[in-house]
Enzyme design. Structure first.
Site, PDB file in Angstrom:
ATOM      1  N   LYS A 116     -19.444 -18.214   2.881  1.00 48.14           N
ATOM      2  CA  LYS A 116     -20.869 -18.093   3.174  1.00 48.14           C
ATOM      3  C   LYS A 116     -21.629 -17.291   2.125  1.00 48.14           C
ATOM      4  O   LYS A 116     -21.169 -16.240   1.687  1.00 48.14           O
ATOM      5  CB  LYS A 116     -21.064 -17.430   4.539  1.00 48.14           C
ATOM      6  CG  LYS A 116     -20.572 -18.268   5.712  1.00 48.14           C
ATOM      7  CD  LYS A 116     -20.872 -17.566   7.026  1.00 48.14           C
ATOM      8  CE  LYS A 116     -20.475 -18.440   8.217  1.00 48.14           C
ATOM      9  NZ  LYS A 116     -20.813 -17.763   9.497  1.00 48.14           N
ATOM     10  N   ARG A 139       0.815  -1.214   0.000  1.00 49.30           N
ATOM     11  CA  ARG A 139       0.000   0.000   0.000  1.00 49.30           C
ATOM     12  C   ARG A 139       0.850   1.266   0.000  1.00 49.30           C
ATOM     13  O   ARG A 139       0.474   2.267  -0.617  1.00 49.30           O
ATOM     14  CB  ARG A 139      -0.948  -0.010   1.206  1.00 49.30           C
ATOM     15  CG  ARG A 139      -2.103  -0.979   1.032  1.00 49.30           C
ATOM     16  CD  ARG A 139      -2.976  -1.026   2.259  1.00 49.30           C
ATOM     17  NE  ARG A 139      -4.155  -1.858   2.044  1.00 49.30           N
ATOM     18  CZ  ARG A 139      -4.945  -2.297   3.007  1.00 49.30           C
ATOM     19  NH1 ARG A 139      -4.684  -1.983   4.265  1.00 49.30           N
ATOM     20  NH2 ARG A 139      -5.988  -3.046   2.730  1.00 49.30           N
ATOM     21  N   GLY A 174      -8.893 -10.033  -0.448  1.00 46.04           N
ATOM     22  CA  GLY A 174      -7.623 -10.555   0.080  1.00 46.04           C
ATOM     23  C   GLY A 174      -7.239 -11.931  -0.404  1.00 46.04           C
ATOM     24  O   GLY A 174      -6.117 -12.165  -0.855  1.00 46.04           O
ATOM     25  N   GLY A 232     -13.209  -4.232   1.196  1.00 48.54           N
ATOM     26  CA  GLY A 232     -14.594  -3.867   1.451  1.00 48.54           C
ATOM     27  C   GLY A 232     -15.174  -2.963   0.390  1.00 48.54           C
ATOM     28  O   GLY A 232     -16.340  -3.107  -0.009  1.00 48.54           O
TER      29      GLY A 232
END
Length: 405
Positions: free
Chosen positions: A206, A41, A359, A382
């Site tokens: 999930k 980053r 990720g 996100g």
């Protein structure tokens, strides 16, 4: 999406002599001793800073780091290690400025002295009282520090915070840095005006965590490839036995609805025709390839089978656009990595424009060495997921508003 681009301002000479405030994403992983363990980053943020310096701007950079308590600075919250690494990458000293926002009054800011051609790093922005809740008084104070505000932190673009949204409301000029602009361009190319067929790979443990993404994509994509625990739930929806595999039986109806929505448009959710099973979840578990119709009650499905992988690879190679979020099996275990490896290689070989994020996806890209063959690798986890959900990110929204006047 129309936003002002910092690169255009620099090219037009409009950044020369100006105070430029860059919100970067320098939130890097650290060891217990505070040393940086992975600096991607920081390296990704360097081009924007160098662009500002080359344009003759007085440059201020800030970022969050970790999860500090607002108003309570602790040594472990400090950006000092980041300042050191940033200085090494830029080949110059990068002073770290603490207490850069005054807590007194509504209009006072701490003196930040930086001359044109110089750069300073402003200490962890999430220590500032009101940052996370986008306090207006704080935003106005920060806006007084600059002539040009630059958001180059896509990883935080889904959060309406003081340094990602508030300051952009009140700064004289608010624009997108090169990293953020590249994300806007790539997302637009992949989702707003994609070359068809558009294939999306959505995998994870999930369905519940990605249900809104699946529903959103089911209205737009031509092929919705599911993997991991999500695929197991879709197999249940298709009437297949999945043994003791990870799945969410209570969301079978939701999975059926996604399948039907795709079918109604002449699109599909490919259901695995073969799988790789084991009796236990372990790296040394014996892997067995089975037809999807022959899964035993004590089986764990840990990967798609070679027949399914080959079929999906052919579809991906014929795609016009590919969106990838998540490995399709337990690729960390050698016996159960084939599905993810085959799909990764198919994406690499495809002429399609591909965008990947998340990720685990980035870990798979690194493992199989295909980073140069992926069209665009998103820097935000996100934020990338919220884009796939069809949401408008706050950082995009405010920059578009400012560009529109």
């Amino acid at each position: 999406m129309n936003v002002i681009r910092f690169s255009d301002l620099c090219a037009a000479g409009k950044a020369a002599g100006q105070r430029v405030f860059i919100r970067a994403d320098l939130n890097v992983p650290q060891a217990d001793d505070g040393s940086i363990t992975e600096d991607t980053r920081i390296r990704a943020s360097v081009p924007c800073i160098e662009m500002a310096l080359a344009a003759g701007a007085a440059v201020m950079v800030t970022s969050h780091l970790g999860r500090p308590t607002e108003g309570e600075f602790k040594p472990e919250d400090s950006l000092a290690p980041v300042a050191k690494r940033l200085g090494e990458l830029l080949g110059r000293d990068v002073p770290l400025v603490a207490n850069w926002v005054s807590t007194e009054g509504n209009a006072s800011v701490s003196g930040v002295t930086v001359a044109p051609g110089q750069v300073v790093l402003l200490e962890n922005c999430r220590v500032n009282q009101g940052e996370k809740k986008n306090n207006e008084a704080l935003a106005r104070k920060m806006a007084q520090l600059c002539d040009i505000y630059v958001n180059d932190a896509f990883g935080t673009a889904h959060r309406a915070e003081g340094t990602t949204y508030g300051i952009a409301q009140f700064a004289p000029i608010a624009c997108a840095g090169p990293l953020l602009a590249a994300e806007i361009d790539a997302i637009g190319k992949a989702l707003a005006a994609p070359k068809r067929p558009l294939a999306a790979i959505v995998a994870g443990s999930k369905v519940s965590t990605k249900l809104t993404i699946l529903k959103s994509l089911s209205n737009n994509v031509d092929q919705l490839i599911v993997g991991g625990g999500i695929a197991n739930t879709f197999m249940l929806a298709a009437g297949l036995n999945i043994g003791k595999s990870l799945a969410e039986a209570d969301l079978v109806d939701e999975a059926k609805a996604v399948i039907e929505a795709m079918k109604a448009r002449g699109a599909e959710v490919p259901i695995p025709t073969d799988v790789v099973t084991a009796k236990t979840f372990a790296a040394d578990a014996v892997a067995t390839v089975k037809k999807a119709t022959e899964v035993a009650d004590d089986d764990l499905i840990l990967d798609i089978g070679p027949e399914t992988a080959a079929k999906l690879a052919e579809q991906l190679k014929a795609a016009g656009t590919i969106v990838w979020n998540g490995p399709v099996g337990v690729f960390e275990f050698a016996a159960f990595e084939n599905g993810t490896k085959v799909i990764a290689q198919a994406i690499a070989e495809s002429s399609a424009f591909s965008i990947a994020g998340g990720g685990d996806t980035l870990a798979a890209i690194a493992k199989y060495g295909i980073d140069k063959q992926v069209g665009y690798i998103s820097t935000g986890g996100g934020a990338f997921l919220e884009i796939l959900e069809g949401k408008t990110l706050p950082a995009f929204e405010i920059l578009a508003k400012r560009a529109a006047g």
